[in-house]
Scaffold this active site. Structure first.
Site, PDB file in Angstrom:
ATOM      1  N   ASP A  30       0.848  -1.222  -0.173  1.00  0.00           N
ATOM      2  CA  ASP A  30      -0.193   0.192  -0.191  1.00  0.00           C
ATOM      3  C   ASP A  30       1.021   1.157   0.023  1.00  0.00           C
ATOM      4  O   ASP A  30       1.711   1.258   0.939  1.00  0.00           O
ATOM      5  CB  ASP A  30      -0.876   0.001   1.019  1.00  0.00           C
ATOM      6  N   ASN A  86     -12.959  -2.531   2.751  1.00  0.00           N
ATOM      7  CA  ASN A  86     -14.029  -1.591   2.869  1.00  0.00           C
ATOM      8  C   ASN A  86     -14.898  -1.614   1.471  1.00  0.00           C
ATOM      9  O   ASN A  86     -14.403  -1.721   0.410  1.00  0.00           O
ATOM     10  CB  ASN A  86     -13.151  -0.078   2.834  1.00  0.00           C
ATOM     11  N   HIS A  99     -10.504  -4.898  -2.811  1.00  0.00           N
ATOM     12  CA  HIS A  99      -9.194  -5.063  -2.445  1.00  0.00           C
ATOM     13  C   HIS A  99      -9.220  -5.428  -0.920  1.00  0.00           C
ATOM     14  O   HIS A  99     -10.056  -4.888  -0.149  1.00  0.00           O
ATOM     15  CB  HIS A  99      -8.017  -3.848  -2.664  1.00  0.00           C
ATOM     16  N   HIS A 101      -7.142  -5.321   2.230  1.00  0.00           N
ATOM     17  CA  HIS A 101      -5.785  -4.821   3.106  1.00  0.00           C
ATOM     18  C   HIS A 101      -5.474  -6.011   4.062  1.00  0.00           C
ATOM     19  O   HIS A 101      -6.251  -6.495   4.829  1.00  0.00           O
ATOM     20  CB  HIS A 101      -6.172  -3.821   4.012  1.00  0.00           C
TER      21      HIS A 101
HETATM   22  P1  DGP Z   1      -9.413   1.951   0.406  1.00  0.00           P
HETATM   23  O1  DGP Z   1      -9.668   3.106   1.419  1.00  0.00           O
HETATM   24  O2  DGP Z   1     -10.145   0.782   1.245  1.00  0.00           O
HETATM   25  O3  DGP Z   1     -10.119   1.962  -0.797  1.00  0.00           O
HETATM   26  O4  DGP Z   1      -8.081   1.416   0.412  1.00  0.00           O
HETATM   27  C1  DGP Z   1      -7.153   2.295  -0.787  1.00  0.00           C
HETATM   28  C2  DGP Z   1      -5.770   1.811  -0.602  1.00  0.00           C
HETATM   29  O5  DGP Z   1      -4.954   2.247  -1.790  1.00  0.00           O
HETATM   30  C3  DGP Z   1      -5.381   2.895   0.338  1.00  0.00           C
HETATM   31  O6  DGP Z   1      -4.859   2.605   1.539  1.00  0.00           O
HETATM   32  C4  DGP Z   1      -4.203   3.650  -0.392  1.00  0.00           C
HETATM   33  C5  DGP Z   1      -4.022   2.753  -1.737  1.00  0.00           C
HETATM   34  N1  DGP Z   1      -3.508   3.127  -2.811  1.00  0.00           N
HETATM   35  C6  DGP Z   1      -4.183   4.140  -3.592  1.00  0.00           C
HETATM   36  N2  DGP Z   1      -3.490   4.389  -4.829  1.00  0.00           N
HETATM   37  C7  DGP Z   1      -2.438   3.636  -4.752  1.00  0.00           C
HETATM   38  C8  DGP Z   1      -1.424   3.331  -5.623  1.00  0.00           C
HETATM   39  O7  DGP Z   1      -1.452   4.105  -6.722  1.00  0.00           O
HETATM   40  N3  DGP Z   1      -0.580   2.353  -5.284  1.00  0.00           N
HETATM   41  C9  DGP Z   1      -0.549   1.947  -4.267  1.00  0.00           C
HETATM   42  N4  DGP Z   1       0.298   0.896  -4.129  1.00  0.00           N
HETATM   43  N5  DGP Z   1      -1.762   1.900  -3.260  1.00  0.00           N
HETATM   44  C10 DGP Z   1      -2.281   2.862  -3.712  1.00  0.00           C
END
Ligand code: DGP
Length: 113
Positions: A30, A86, A99, A101
């Site tokens: 993340d 989520n 996704h 976590h």
């Molecule tokens: P949610 O809030 O459950 O939709 O989590 C989305 C997650 O995705 C958040 O923890 C940050 C992560 N995230 C967003 N954009 C990117 C990205 O471009 N690359 C990576 N590795 N993570 C990302």
């Protein structure tokens, strides 16, 4: 799916630090970690959220859960971890590509919400 960040991570047009990949799923770190170890596990196919899981795509979700023990072992999460999904606005889902976590690397807070 066009304009989906995680579809772009799947096709390589947005880079990611990969932890695991096969033909159906991808796991990567993340960008905004909320624990010492914070990895996202996603289906490669675009499924928007938990509400969109049905008989036609449940196999890939099951596949994610069969691979999580292997992925977490690679990450050294031998003492446990938390899996978070989520869904929707009240669930604070910011990326509309389903996704999970994986959070760990320390004793996590017992509070869920
Ligand atoms: P949610 O809030 O459950 O939709 O989590 C989305 C997650 O995705 C958040 O923890 C940050 C992560 N995230 C967003 N954009 C990117 C990205 O471009 N690359 C990576 N590795 N993570 C990302």
């Amino acid at each position: 799916m066009a304009d989906c960040i995680f579809c772009k991570i799947v096709d390589g047009s947005i880079p990611s630090k990969k932890v695991y990949e096969d033909d159906k799923i991808l796991a990567f770190y993340d960008l905004e970690p909320q624990a010492p170890v914070h990895v996202l596990v996603i289906p490669k196919q675009h499924i928007c959220c938990a509400n969109a899981v049905d008989e036609s795509n449940a196999d890939v979700i099951a596949h994610i859960f069969t691979k999580i023990p292997e992925i977490t072992k690679t990450l050294g999460l031998d003492n446990g971890y938390r899996i978070v999904n989520n869904c929707g606005d009240d669930g604070c889902q910011s990326v509309k590509h389903m996704h999970f976590h994986i959070l760990g690397g320390k004793k996590l807070n017992g509070q869920m919400a």
